[in-house]
Design an enzyme around this catalytic site. Structure first.
Site, PDB file in Angstrom:
ATOM      1  N   GLU A  57       0.820  -1.305   0.117  1.00 17.22           N
ATOM      2  CA  GLU A  57      -0.057   0.017  -0.040  1.00 17.22           C
ATOM      3  C   GLU A  57       0.693   1.127   0.007  1.00 17.22           C
ATOM      4  O   GLU A  57       1.784   1.319   0.922  1.00 17.22           O
ATOM      5  CB  GLU A  57      -0.933  -0.124   1.287  1.00 17.22           C
ATOM      6  CG  GLU A  57      -2.000   1.139   1.199  1.00 17.22           C
ATOM      7  CD  GLU A  57      -3.121   0.681   2.186  1.00 17.22           C
ATOM      8  OE1 GLU A  57      -4.034   0.125   1.570  1.00 17.22           O
ATOM      9  OE2 GLU A  57      -2.643   0.856   3.507  1.00 17.22           O
ATOM     10  N   LYS A  59       0.944   4.567   1.467  1.00 17.58           N
ATOM     11  CA  LYS A  59       0.256   5.208   2.355  1.00 17.58           C
ATOM     12  C   LYS A  59       1.228   6.387   3.263  1.00 17.58           C
ATOM     13  O   LYS A  59       2.338   5.954   3.513  1.00 17.58           O
ATOM     14  CB  LYS A  59      -0.050   4.107   3.430  1.00 17.58           C
ATOM     15  CG  LYS A  59      -0.761   4.341   4.755  1.00 17.58           C
ATOM     16  CD  LYS A  59      -1.009   2.948   5.383  1.00 17.58           C
ATOM     17  CE  LYS A  59      -1.775   3.173   6.689  1.00 17.58           C
ATOM     18  NZ  LYS A  59      -2.276   2.044   7.294  1.00 17.58           N
ATOM     19  N   LYS A 119      -8.189   2.352  -2.376  1.00 22.41           N
ATOM     20  CA  LYS A 119      -8.798   2.276  -0.988  1.00 22.41           C
ATOM     21  C   LYS A 119      -9.309   3.667  -0.440  1.00 22.41           C
ATOM     22  O   LYS A 119      -8.552   4.557  -0.216  1.00 22.41           O
ATOM     23  CB  LYS A 119      -7.534   1.611  -0.082  1.00 22.41           C
ATOM     24  CG  LYS A 119      -7.969   1.103   1.239  1.00 22.41           C
ATOM     25  CD  LYS A 119      -6.755   0.646   1.793  1.00 22.41           C
ATOM     26  CE  LYS A 119      -7.298  -0.042   3.096  1.00 22.41           C
ATOM     27  NZ  LYS A 119      -6.053  -0.547   4.165  1.00 22.41           N
ATOM     28  N   GLU A 168     -14.684  -5.522   2.489  1.00 23.04           N
ATOM     29  CA  GLU A 168     -14.054  -5.651   3.724  1.00 23.04           C
ATOM     30  C   GLU A 168     -14.904  -5.845   4.788  1.00 23.04           C
ATOM     31  O   GLU A 168     -16.062  -5.004   5.092  1.00 23.04           O
ATOM     32  CB  GLU A 168     -13.211  -4.618   4.117  1.00 23.04           C
ATOM     33  CG  GLU A 168     -12.343  -4.562   5.376  1.00 23.04           C
ATOM     34  CD  GLU A 168     -11.742  -3.014   5.627  1.00 23.04           C
ATOM     35  OE1 GLU A 168     -10.901  -2.807   4.574  1.00 23.04           O
ATOM     36  OE2 GLU A 168     -12.267  -2.385   6.590  1.00 23.04           O
ATOM     37  N   ASN A 189     -10.251  -7.427   8.010  1.00 21.07           N
ATOM     38  CA  ASN A 189      -9.353  -6.292   8.454  1.00 21.07           C
ATOM     39  C   ASN A 189      -9.311  -6.762   9.984  1.00 21.07           C
ATOM     40  O   ASN A 189     -10.304  -6.872  10.792  1.00 21.07           O
ATOM     41  CB  ASN A 189     -10.260  -4.883   8.426  1.00 21.07           C
ATOM     42  CG  ASN A 189      -9.194  -3.747   8.727  1.00 21.07           C
ATOM     43  OD1 ASN A 189      -8.081  -4.149   9.293  1.00 21.07           O
ATOM     44  ND2 ASN A 189      -9.440  -2.699   8.152  1.00 21.07           N
ATOM     45  N   GLU A 219      -6.240  -8.092   6.242  1.00 25.12           N
ATOM     46  CA  GLU A 219      -5.799  -6.559   6.041  1.00 25.12           C
ATOM     47  C   GLU A 219      -5.452  -6.292   7.719  1.00 25.12           C
ATOM     48  O   GLU A 219      -6.063  -6.558   8.635  1.00 25.12           O
ATOM     49  CB  GLU A 219      -6.804  -5.612   5.753  1.00 25.12           C
ATOM     50  CG  GLU A 219      -7.640  -5.967   4.302  1.00 25.12           C
ATOM     51  CD  GLU A 219      -8.695  -4.977   4.060  1.00 25.12           C
ATOM     52  OE1 GLU A 219      -8.611  -3.997   4.149  1.00 25.12           O
ATOM     53  OE2 GLU A 219      -9.667  -5.768   3.590  1.00 25.12           O
ATOM     54  N   SER A 220      -4.284  -5.609   7.578  1.00 20.54           N
ATOM     55  CA  SER A 220      -4.037  -4.710   8.775  1.00 20.54           C
ATOM     56  C   SER A 220      -3.135  -5.839   9.837  1.00 20.54           C
ATOM     57  O   SER A 220      -3.536  -6.968   9.881  1.00 20.54           O
ATOM     58  CB  SER A 220      -5.058  -4.276   9.727  1.00 20.54           C
ATOM     59  OG  SER A 220      -5.582  -3.230   9.179  1.00 20.54           O
TER      60      SER A 220
END
Length: 263
Positions: A57, A59, A119, A168, A189, A219-220
């Site tokens: 990503e 970011k 995103k 998500e 997530n 995710e995360s």
């Protein structure tokens, strides 16, 4: 809610998003025409591979982490990610809370051969037009912030533009609505968007509830190869990695260190 008063709540983030969308709607016709003339779409990965795919990503900052890398060059980072083995690039397009923009997405999509994910907090079809015009291959839809009918309508709109809806979820209660909307890929997530707390154990359990045949993006909370291995064991097909690669001086090396984990 988060203890840090400077950290925006999900409601506050969505309020800013809705104001941005209202401004965009003035240009809805223009954006729809731009979408019709958008660049060819690169297929977003969906079929399982022998190893976990890394989606890296672009970011600059986030509500949970603060400044990650304010001077990040989206094109340079995206190219490094792809050289490191990323199967796709995620680009944050929320400016107020993540420091991103639709121009970042457009630049990245034009610069790399890999598919690109938009995103953002997508709440209206005009954002789907915007994503398609910029060259996105997939669009994130967050089940928690959308009513069931709205989620279904937006997922259909994404598919109608030949992109993939990455839907998500964070909690089991969101799973049925996400599956009913027809995700091209399902994202799980580990970060609670209300508290910003990361719970990998909860994510593992939720991944285990996803029906066979649906590709899952974890995710995360992915900071190291051991995290990828852990999520692969739970059944993840992909990991979406942001902070841990975006902040690095050598993002190519950071991504490469996460690739090759067997599913």
């Amino acid at each position: 809610m988060p203890d840090n008063p400077r950290r925006p709540s999900l409601d506050a983030i969505l309020a800013v998003t809705r104001r941005r969308v209202q401004a965009l709607k003035v240009r809805a016709g223009e954006l729809e025409r731009a979408a019709q003339e958008g660049p060819p779409i690169r297929p977003f990965p969906g079929a399982p591979a022998p190893t976990v795919g890394v989606i890296a990503e672009v970011k600059r900052r986030s509500p949970s982490q603060g400044v990650i890398r304010e001077d990040l060059d989206p094109v340079a980072h995206a190219r490094a990610y792809v050289r490191g083995g990323a199967v796709a690039v995620s680009v944050l397009t929320d400016e107020a809370h993540f420091g991103g923009s639709i121009d970042d997405l457009k630049s990245v999509a034009a610069a790399v051969a890999a598919p690109v994910l938009r995103k953002d907090f997508v709440v209206d079809e005009v954002q789907v037009y915007e994503a398609r015009a910029a060259g996105a291959s997939a669009v994130l839809l967050i089940a928690r912030v959308l009513e069931t009918r709205q989620l279904q309508a937006l997922a259909k709109a994404v598919r109608d533009w030949d992109m993939v809806p990455l839907i998500e979820v964070h909690a089991a209660a969101e799973l049925d609505a996400a599956l009913a909307a027809g995700p091209g890929v399902l994202g799980v997530n580990a970060r609670d968007l209300d508290t910003f707390v990361v719970d990998l154990r909860g994510a593992e359990a939720l991944i285990g509830r996803v029906p066979a045949g649906i590709s899952v993006v974890a995710e995360s909370g992915v900071d190291a190869r051991a995290d990828v291995e852990r999520l692969a064991a739970a059944g993840a097909d992909f990991v979406l990695v942001g902070t841990s690669v975006a902040r690095q001086a050598d993002p190519e090396k950071a991504v490469k260190a996460l690739t090759g984990v067997k599913r």
